[in-house]
Design an enzyme around this catalytic site. Structure first.
Site, short mmCIF file in Angstrom:
data_model
loop_
_atom_site.label_atom_id
_atom_site.label_comp_id
_atom_site.label_asym_id
_atom_site.label_seq_id
_atom_site.Cartn_x
_atom_site.Cartn_y
_atom_site.Cartn_z
N LYS A 195 58.33 65.37 3.25
CA LYS A 195 58.07 65.71 4.65
C LYS A 195 57.21 64.64 5.29
CE LYS A 195 56.20 69.48 7.33
NZ LYS A 195 55.49 70.75 7.37
N GLU A 201 52.73 60.35 -5.23
CA GLU A 201 53.62 60.45 -6.38
C GLU A 201 55.06 60.11 -5.98
OE1 GLU A 201 51.41 62.75 -5.30
OE2 GLU A 201 50.98 64.22 -6.86
N GLY A 253 56.57 72.77 3.80
CA GLY A 253 57.20 72.20 2.61
C GLY A 253 57.78 73.26 1.69
N ARG A 254 57.03 74.30 1.40
CA ARG A 254 57.49 75.31 0.43
C ARG A 254 58.52 76.27 1.02
NH1 ARG A 254 52.26 75.49 1.71
NH2 ARG A 254 51.34 77.31 2.73
N GLU A 339 50.33 78.79 -3.05
CA GLU A 339 49.92 77.83 -2.02
C GLU A 339 49.80 78.55 -0.67
OE1 GLU A 339 50.95 73.45 -2.48
OE2 GLU A 339 52.13 73.91 -0.71
N HIS A 370 59.81 86.69 -26.59
CA HIS A 370 59.39 86.10 -27.87
C HIS A 370 58.22 85.15 -27.69
CE1 HIS A 370 62.89 87.90 -29.80
NE2 HIS A 370 63.46 87.69 -28.63
N LYS A 499 43.65 65.34 -3.95
CA LYS A 499 44.41 64.14 -3.54
C LYS A 499 43.44 63.04 -3.12
CE LYS A 499 48.46 66.25 -1.32
NZ LYS A 499 49.11 66.44 -0.04
O1 F6P Z 1 51.11 70.08 -2.68
C1 F6P Z 1 50.84 69.88 -1.33
C2 F6P Z 1 52.05 69.56 -0.54
O2 F6P Z 1 51.67 69.19 0.75
C3 F6P Z 1 53.06 70.69 -0.50
O3 F6P Z 1 52.78 71.65 0.42
C4 F6P Z 1 54.33 69.96 -0.27
O4 F6P Z 1 55.40 70.76 -0.59
C5 F6P Z 1 54.14 68.77 -1.19
O5 F6P Z 1 52.77 68.47 -1.10
C6 F6P Z 1 54.99 67.59 -0.89
O6 F6P Z 1 54.71 66.99 0.36
P1 F6P Z 1 55.71 65.99 1.04
O7 F6P Z 1 57.00 66.70 1.26
O8 F6P Z 1 55.06 65.59 2.34
O9 F6P Z 1 55.88 64.81 0.13
#
Ligand code: F6P
Length: 535
Positions: A195, A201, A253-254, A339, A370, A499
């Protein structure tokens, strides 16, 4: 917790769940059935009075008003000043939805059409790699840009008829190495899903995958597409606008699997099946908006959750799908629920008066039986369980497997509720010919206290439509719980500090700065990492 609920809780401690079945028709009365789904919460200690008191919570918190505000595009995500409109992404044939006076639906439909064209072109070979037809798609993203599509792609395996889909999320190089191993870079399509397009990462993985591809093809950008709200960052990465699929900042995002973030799913199962997924979500929206609370599945799922966490005080809940292809659902729900409702401050900034949302965890059954079921049955903590079960499986040649699976699921919820008393346990041990103290001791180990609550969500078969229903059901559950708790379910400030610190610690990990400024433990660990020892 209000007085009525305190009284209900006290009374519930005086009875066993099983006693509630003395009344005829409990299972029918304490379940919600809608559009093929059945949510059975009869194996909880909720009686009619309790349900009435719980429903009253939704009135006090004005769930109906907040729900209308959400669907209408009001900026209910107050800490970020944003609307919350993932529902618009599946509002396929619905009314206009306005944000700041503008109807967002034409844009949503146009993007969906572009996605469908793109997906069809990839599937039919009109969009190809520099070495031929696309055989593999790699989605790079994390959190909401990974969990939704990876869960759904796994869940809908029987509907795959497109290229294979893979997911890279972790910045641990192992994720990248193991995923790319065996793929042909000249026939791989890469979707960078972020987003913000700044998540460390994801960007580290995207750059590394681009370099991997550059070693094999002339123009790696040709085999990349971006899914993002950040136009400039996407352009700076070298992905042209016609390969970018955008969405509004009113999609969290979620909550984003329904739009471009779901592109990998669409390529995998095809646009028509993806539309079925959206239709399932849309049908759940309509139900959520119109059904009275007691017949409203998301509302009742939320109220059962609030009862167990905020009133009975159970700190965790387990989600256990008896469907191997839903094995990623617990991880998906961890982000969705934790979250969203893992917050200690209410909407107005005051300290939350009740507990926040529970720890959500789980795994697919029967595997979980199990592993962690021992604790569920005999541990000192009570863990409310949420079972999910399909009446029918996809494997026509393995019907007996499905029957065994169903029997196990029903057996677990029954065992949690009924347990086994000391007398029965003694009888069993006696049958082995034991007596006296040995009999006593061994019998105690075989006692199950029972009276442990669970719910079961029964669905006909895990189709794209049904998956859409289930995901939307849980989204609305989170919403209702958040409204009752007075939480803003749509921000996530709690992930920021880590972060920021990671960015600050990185130079010390690289040895570019001395670790002096850090606390004793972090310094100690940094020293040890930078001077590895053996033993
Ligand atoms: O973990 C925090 C967060 O902002 C989430 O809400 C989101 O889904 C994820 O990082 C990834 O963010 P982006 O889509 O901006 O890379």
């Amino acid at each position: 917790m209000n007085d009525a609920l305190k009284r209900c809780h006290r009374e519930s401690l005086e009875r066993r769940i099983l006693d509630l079945f003395a009344e005829d028709g409990r299972a029918q009365d304490f379940s919600v059935s809608h559009d093929g789904l059945l949510f059975d919460y009869s194996k909880t200690n909720i009686d009619t009075d309790t349900r009435r008191a719980l429903v009253a919570l939704t009135e006090t918190a004005d769930v109906a008003g907040r729900r209308a505000a959400m669907f209408s595009g009001a900026p209910i995500n107050a800490t970020e000043g944003r609307a919350v409109l993932h529902t618009a992404l599946r509002n396929l044939d619905g009314d206009p939805v306005t944000v700041d006076g503008q109807d967002v639906m034409p844009g949503v439909r146009a993007t969906l059409e572009r996605m469908a064209d793109f997906a069809a072109d990839v599937r039919d070979g009109r969009i190809a790699g520099q070495g031929g037809r696309i055989t593999d798609v790699v989605n790079i993203g994390i959190g909401g840009s990974d969990l939704g599509p990876s869960m759904a792609v796994r869940a809908l395996k029987p509907y795959h008829d497109g290229p294979r889909c893979h997911f890279i999320s972790n910045v641990d190089g192992a994720d990248l190495t193991d995923t790319l191993g065996g793929l042909d870079p000249a026939r791989t399509l890469v979707l960078v899903a972020s987003k913000s397009f700044t998540t460390q990462e994801t960007m580290a993985n995207a750059c590394a995958v681009r370099a991997w591809m550059a070693r094999a093809v002339k123009d790696p950008a040709q085999q990349f597409a971006a899914i993002s709200t950040a136009k400039e960052e996407v352009a700076a990465f070298g992905i042209p606008p016609e390969r970018m699929f955008g969405f509004g900042d009113w999609v969290g995002g979620r909550y984003s699997v329904w739009g471009p973030i779901g592109l990998s799913l669409m390529i995998s199962i095809g646009p028509d099946a993806f539309f079925d997924f959206l239709k399932g979500g849309q049908a759940m929206d309509a139900h959520f908006q119109s059904a009275e609370p007691e017949r409203n599945m998301p509302v009742m799922l939320a109220l059962v959750g609030l009862w167990h966490r905020q009133i009975c005080g159970h700190a965790t809940r387990a989600v256990i799908p008896y469907e191997q292809r839903l094995e990623r659902l617990p991880a998906y729900l961890q982000q969705l629920e934790m979250e969203s409702n893992g917050k200690r401050v209410a909407m107005d900034g005051s300290a939350l008066e009740s507990d926040s949302g529970p720890v959500v965890w789980g795994d697919a059954g029967t595997n979980g039986q199990h592993a962690f079921f021992q604790l569920l049955h005999q541990g000192t903590e009570v863990v409310p369980c949420e079972f999910l079960l399909g009446a029918e499986g996809h494997e026509a040649d393995l019907v007996d497997h499905h029957e065994i699976l169903v029997a196990h699921c029903l057996a677990q919820s029954k065992a949690l509720m009924t347990g086994r008393d000391l007398e029965t346990a003694r009888g069993q041990v006696e049958a082995w010919g034991l007596s006296g103290k040995t009999l006593d001791r061994l019998a105690r180990h075989r006692v199950f206290t029972g009276n442990r609550p669970s719910t079961t969500l029964l669905y006909p078969k895990l189709t794209p439509y049904v998956l859409g229903q289930i995901v939307a059901l849980y989204e609305h559950r989170v919403f209702v719980e958040g409204v009752v708790l007075g939480i803003n379910s749509f921000d996530q400030w709690g992930v920021e500090l880590g972060k920021e610190l990671a960015g600050a610690i990185l130079p010390a990990v690289r040895g570019e700065t001395a670790p002096d400024r850090w606390d004793g433990s972090t310094r100690f660990l940094l020293d040890r990492i930078r001077t590895p020892r053996t033993g």
